[in-house]
Motif scaffolding. Structure first.
Motif, PDB file in Angstrom:
ATOM      1  N   ASP A  91      35.725  39.576  78.793  1.00 32.29           N
ATOM      2  CA  ASP A  91      35.742  40.287  80.038  1.00 32.29           C
ATOM      3  C   ASP A  91      35.216  41.667  79.503  1.00 32.29           C
ATOM      4  OD1 ASP A  91      35.032  41.106  82.290  1.00 32.29           O
ATOM      5  OD2 ASP A  91      37.613  41.960  82.298  1.00 32.29           O
ATOM      6  N   PHE A  92      35.947  42.246  78.043  1.00 32.18           N
ATOM      7  CA  PHE A  92      35.456  44.192  77.846  1.00 32.18           C
ATOM      8  C   PHE A  92      33.999  43.797  77.187  1.00 32.18           C
ATOM      9  CE2 PHE A  92      34.966  46.530  74.056  1.00 32.18           C
ATOM     10  CZ  PHE A  92      35.978  47.573  74.574  1.00 32.18           C
ATOM     11  N   ALA A  93      33.775  42.741  76.661  1.00 34.75           N
ATOM     12  CA  ALA A  93      32.311  42.253  76.085  1.00 34.75           C
ATOM     13  C   ALA A  93      31.068  42.877  77.181  1.00 34.75           C
ATOM     14  CB  ALA A  93      32.608  41.637  75.120  1.00 34.75           C
ATOM     15  N   GLY A  94      31.640  41.855  77.763  1.00 34.63           N
ATOM     16  CA  GLY A  94      30.523  41.702  78.703  1.00 34.63           C
ATOM     17  C   GLY A  94      30.029  42.959  79.524  1.00 34.63           C
ATOM     18  N   ARG A  95      31.538  43.927  79.940  1.00 32.95           N
ATOM     19  CA  ARG A  95      31.948  45.148  80.417  1.00 32.95           C
ATOM     20  C   ARG A  95      31.125  46.280  79.652  1.00 32.95           C
ATOM     21  NH1 ARG A  95      37.307  44.994  83.726  1.00 32.95           N
ATOM     22  NH2 ARG A  95      36.725  46.889  84.031  1.00 32.95           N
ATOM     23  N   GLU A 101      30.019  32.346  89.021  1.00 36.30           N
ATOM     24  CA  GLU A 101      31.055  33.611  88.643  1.00 36.30           C
ATOM     25  C   GLU A 101      30.848  33.210  86.776  1.00 36.30           C
ATOM     26  OE1 GLU A 101      34.622  36.416  88.101  1.00 36.30           O
ATOM     27  OE2 GLU A 101      34.963  35.599  89.688  1.00 36.30           O
ATOM     28  N   GLU A 102      30.731  33.722  85.936  1.00 35.76           N
ATOM     29  CA  GLU A 102      31.160  34.238  84.875  1.00 35.76           C
ATOM     30  C   GLU A 102      32.184  33.108  84.206  1.00 35.76           C
ATOM     31  OE1 GLU A 102      28.651  34.772  80.600  1.00 35.76           O
ATOM     32  OE2 GLU A 102      28.685  36.227  82.029  1.00 35.76           O
ATOM     33  N   ASP A 103      33.268  33.044  83.195  1.00 36.09           N
ATOM     34  CA  ASP A 103      34.505  32.632  82.983  1.00 36.09           C
ATOM     35  C   ASP A 103      34.684  33.872  82.360  1.00 36.09           C
ATOM     36  OD1 ASP A 103      36.846  31.698  82.149  1.00 36.09           O
ATOM     37  OD2 ASP A 103      36.005  30.180  81.495  1.00 36.09           O
ATOM     38  N   LYS A 104      35.087  34.310  82.032  1.00 34.75           N
ATOM     39  CA  LYS A 104      35.489  35.297  81.257  1.00 34.75           C
ATOM     40  C   LYS A 104      36.948  35.414  80.156  1.00 34.75           C
ATOM     41  CE  LYS A 104      34.873  39.299  84.770  1.00 34.75           C
ATOM     42  NZ  LYS A 104      34.663  39.978  85.498  1.00 34.75           N
ATOM     43  N   ALA A 105      37.416  34.110  80.794  1.00 34.87           N
ATOM     44  CA  ALA A 105      38.352  33.822  79.277  1.00 34.87           C
ATOM     45  C   ALA A 105      38.505  33.263  77.430  1.00 34.87           C
ATOM     46  CB  ALA A 105      38.974  32.795  80.010  1.00 34.87           C
ATOM     47  N   ASP A 106      39.175  34.029  77.025  1.00 41.83           N
ATOM     48  CA  ASP A 106      38.743  34.095  75.757  1.00 41.83           C
ATOM     49  C   ASP A 106      39.061  32.356  75.342  1.00 41.83           C
ATOM     50  OD1 ASP A 106      37.497  36.246  74.941  1.00 41.83           O
ATOM     51  OD2 ASP A 106      39.496  37.066  75.216  1.00 41.83           O
ATOM     52  N   VAL A 107      38.209  31.635  74.599  1.00 41.04           N
ATOM     53  CA  VAL A 107      39.046  30.371  73.846  1.00 41.04           C
ATOM     54  C   VAL A 107      39.204  30.781  72.534  1.00 41.04           C
ATOM     55  CG1 VAL A 107      38.042  28.104  72.919  1.00 41.04           C
ATOM     56  CG2 VAL A 107      37.373  28.774  75.373  1.00 41.04           C
ATOM     57  N   MET A 117      28.181  50.416  71.498  1.00 44.92           N
ATOM     58  CA  MET A 117      28.795  48.841  71.132  1.00 44.92           C
ATOM     59  C   MET A 117      28.206  48.363  70.381  1.00 44.92           C
ATOM     60  SD  MET A 117      31.163  47.699  73.625  1.00 44.92           S
ATOM     61  CE  MET A 117      31.251  46.069  73.206  1.00 44.92           C
ATOM     62  N   ASN A 118      29.530  47.988  68.786  1.00 44.00           N
ATOM     63  CA  ASN A 118      29.284  47.668  67.654  1.00 44.00           C
ATOM     64  C   ASN A 118      29.855  46.915  67.543  1.00 44.00           C
ATOM     65  OD1 ASN A 118      30.689  49.675  65.857  1.00 44.00           O
ATOM     66  ND2 ASN A 118      29.153  50.980  67.236  1.00 44.00           N
ATOM     67  N   LYS A 119      30.385  45.824  66.198  1.00 41.04           N
ATOM     68  CA  LYS A 119      30.950  45.334  65.557  1.00 41.04           C
ATOM     69  C   LYS A 119      32.322  46.072  65.189  1.00 41.04           C
ATOM     70  CE  LYS A 119      28.056  41.358  65.107  1.00 41.04           C
ATOM     71  NZ  LYS A 119      27.274  40.461  63.459  1.00 41.04           N
ATOM     72  N   ARG A 120      31.550  47.133  64.461  1.00 38.46           N
ATOM     73  CA  ARG A 120      32.991  47.779  63.603  1.00 38.46           C
ATOM     74  C   ARG A 120      33.603  48.412  64.346  1.00 38.46           C
ATOM     75  NH1 ARG A 120      31.208  52.047  59.347  1.00 38.46           N
ATOM     76  NH2 ARG A 120      33.486  52.968  58.842  1.00 38.46           N
ATOM     77  N   GLY A 121      33.171  48.563  65.677  1.00 35.48           N
ATOM     78  CA  GLY A 121      33.915  49.836  66.163  1.00 35.48           C
ATOM     79  C   GLY A 121      35.244  48.641  67.143  1.00 35.48           C
ATOM     80  N   VAL A 122      34.391  47.513  67.497  1.00 37.29           N
ATOM     81  CA  VAL A 122      35.375  46.583  68.111  1.00 37.29           C
ATOM     82  C   VAL A 122      36.362  46.168  67.130  1.00 37.29           C
ATOM     83  CG1 VAL A 122      35.662  43.845  69.467  1.00 37.29           C
ATOM     84  CG2 VAL A 122      33.977  45.182  69.602  1.00 37.29           C
ATOM     85  N   GLU A 123      36.037  46.082  66.355  1.00 36.15           N
ATOM     86  CA  GLU A 123      36.834  45.152  64.747  1.00 36.15           C
ATOM     87  C   GLU A 123      38.290  46.752  64.505  1.00 36.15           C
ATOM     88  OE1 GLU A 123      37.007  44.161  60.190  1.00 36.15           O
ATOM     89  OE2 GLU A 123      34.800  45.347  60.786  1.00 36.15           O
ATOM     90  N   VAL A 180      31.321  36.559  70.615  1.00 36.64           N
ATOM     91  CA  VAL A 180      31.861  37.207  71.470  1.00 36.64           C
ATOM     92  C   VAL A 180      30.926  38.402  72.243  1.00 36.64           C
ATOM     93  CG1 VAL A 180      33.810  38.171  73.461  1.00 36.64           C
ATOM     94  CG2 VAL A 180      34.557  36.517  71.888  1.00 36.64           C
ATOM     95  N   LEU A 181      30.550  39.029  70.957  1.00 37.25           N
ATOM     96  CA  LEU A 181      29.918  40.674  71.288  1.00 37.25           C
ATOM     97  C   LEU A 181      28.957  39.978  71.380  1.00 37.25           C
ATOM     98  CD1 LEU A 181      31.240  43.194  68.580  1.00 37.25           C
ATOM     99  CD2 LEU A 181      31.418  42.813  71.332  1.00 37.25           C
ATOM    100  N   ALA A 182      27.895  39.135  70.562  1.00 36.63           N
ATOM    101  CA  ALA A 182      26.358  37.409  70.314  1.00 36.63           C
ATOM    102  C   ALA A 182      26.669  37.312  71.525  1.00 36.63           C
ATOM    103  CB  ALA A 182      26.386  37.200  69.145  1.00 36.63           C
ATOM    104  N   ALA A 183      27.626  37.237  72.364  1.00 33.39           N
ATOM    105  CA  ALA A 183      27.376  35.937  73.965  1.00 33.39           C
ATOM    106  C   ALA A 183      27.262  37.511  74.884  1.00 33.39           C
ATOM    107  CB  ALA A 183      28.291  35.806  73.446  1.00 33.39           C
ATOM    108  N   ALA A 184      27.910  38.345  74.684  1.00 34.45           N
ATOM    109  CA  ALA A 184      27.450  39.386  75.660  1.00 34.45           C
ATOM    110  C   ALA A 184      25.936  39.757  75.738  1.00 34.45           C
ATOM    111  CB  ALA A 184      28.737  40.427  75.609  1.00 34.45           C
TER     112      ALA A 184
END
Length: 308
Positions: free
Chosen positions: A10-14, A73-79, A20-26, A51-55
Motif C-alpha cells: 500500500d505504501f509503495a503504491g501510494r 480494487e487492487e489487493d493491498k496485502a503483502d505476501v 521513491m527509491n530502493k535505498r530510501g525504503v530500505e 514490491v517497489l517494482a510492482a508498484a
C-alpha cells in the motif's frame, strides 16, 4: 490524506514518484519505520524490491489506461516468505546502520545494572566541556562500553596499531591502541564487542579527548580489571586492608604490589579510587600488620591505607 498505510504494498503504491527509491525504503525498513505494518523487518527486506517494482509497473499501466480487470480494487496485502525473526542485537545494529543511532534500545541494556553496580565513570565525564569535566588529562580510568567502530593502521615499524570508538549510554570516545596491545588484545577488540577498557586520558586543546589504552577485557556482569595485575576480577568483601588512591597516585601501585607480596597473609586487599572499589586477587592477601600499613602510607606519601 487517504488514511493510514496498511501494508508495504500500500505504501509503495501510494508513494510512487521520483523521490521513491530502493535505498530510501530500505533505510525506512531498517530504522523500524514500517514496524507497525504486517511482517518483520527481515521479511520486508526480502520483498521490498519486488514490491517497489510492482508498484512502478502498476503506475505505468494506469498512465496508459490499462486499468485493472473490470476495475476491481487492487489487493493491498503483502505476501512474505517464511523467514525466521532474528535477535534484538541484530535489529539494533540495523538501526545504527540506517540512522547512525540506536532507536528501539541499546546493546548495553542487558548490562546496565552490572555497569552501574561497578561504579565506573560514564564516557561523558571524560568528553564533557572543560568546566564540566570530572576527569582530567593524565588520569587513569576504566570504562565499559561497546566497540562501535574499529580501524587499523600500519606503523612505520611495520606493526599494526588500532583506533577504536568505544560507546556507552552517555557518549563515545576514541581509544588509541598501540601495537603491542593491539597484537595481544586483537581477539577482544572486535567491532560490536562489549569490553572494559583501562587507559590514560589524553586531552589536548582543540581536540576531542581520547583514551590511550593500557589494558582491555571482555565485559561480563560482576567483573572489572584488577588495578594491581590487569586481570579481570571482582568480588564483594568485608574485613580487609583498604588502600584509597587518587588518580595521580596510581603510579605507586607497582611499589605497593611489592610491599604486599612480601607480607603474605589471609587478609584481602581492596583498592578504592574516586570511581571504583575493587578487590585484588587472593594471591595478594596480606597479614594486615601495622608495619605493612605504615609502609604503604610512606610509599604514597600520606595515610591512604587502613584496616576496615
Amino acid at each position: 490524506k487517504n488514511g493510514n498505510f496498511v501494508s508495504l504494498h500500500d505504501f509503495a503504491g501510494r508513494m510512487t514518484g521520483p523521490d521513491m527509491n530502493k535505498r530510501g525504503v530500505e533505510g525506512l525498513i531498517k530504522s523500524g519505520a514500517f514496524d507497525s505494518l504486517p511482517g518483520t523487518r527481515w521479511q520486508k527486506l526480502a520483498v521490498y524490491e519486488q514490491v517497489l517494482a510492482a508498484a512502478s509497473r502498476s503506475a505505468k499501466d494506469n498512465i496508459v489506461g490499462q486499468l485493472s480487470f473490470f476495475g476491481e480494487e487492487e489487493d493491498k496485502a503483502d505476501v512474505f516468505p517464511n523467514i525466521p525473526d532474528r535477535g534484538n542485537r541484530e535489529l539494533l545494529d540495523m538501526e545504527r546502520e540506517a540512522t547512525g543511532i540506536y532507536i528501539s534500545g541499546h546493546p548495553l541494556d542487558e548490562y546496565r545494572s552490572a555497569i552501574n553496580s561497578l561504579g565506573l565513570p560514564g564516557i561523558a565525564s571524560i568528553t564533557a566541556e572543560q568546566d564540566e569535566r570530572e576527569i582530567n588529562d593524565g588520569d587513569i580510568v576504566t570504562v565499559a562500553g561497546i566497540v562501535s567502530s574499529l580501524r587499523e593502521k600500519l606503523t612505520r615499524s611495520n606493526t599494526m596499531m588500532a583506533y577504536l570508538r568505544l560507546e556507552d549510554f552517555t557518549g563515545g570516545i576514541e581509544v588509541i591502541v598501540f601495537p603491542k596491545l593491539s597484537a595481544e588484545r586483537g581477539e577482544i577488540l572486535r567491532e560490536n564487542s562489549i569490553v572494559t577498557v583501562t587507559g590514560r586520558v589524553d586531552i589536548k586543546e582543540e581536540e576531542s579527548p581520547k583514551l590511550i589504552m593500557e589494558s582491555a577485557a571482555p565485559f561480563s556482569a560482576g567483573t572489572v580489571k584488577d588495578p594491581l595485575t590487569g586481570e579481570v576480577h571482582r568480588d564483594e568483601v568485608t574485613g580487609c586492608l583498604e588502600i584509597t588512591l587518587e588518580f595521580r597516585e596510581m603510579a605507586a601501585l607497582e611499589r605497593i604490589r611489592g610491599a604486599v607480596t612480601a607480607a603474605k597473609g589471609d587478609i584481602p586487599i581492596v583498592i578504592t579510587t574516586p570511581r571504583q572499589r575493587i578487590k585484588a586477587l587472593p594471591r595478594y592477601n596480606c597479614n594486615g600488620s601495622e608495619a605493612l600499613v605504615s609502609m604503604i602510607n610512606r610509599i604514597v606519601g600520606r595515610e591512604c591505607a587502613a584496616m576496615k
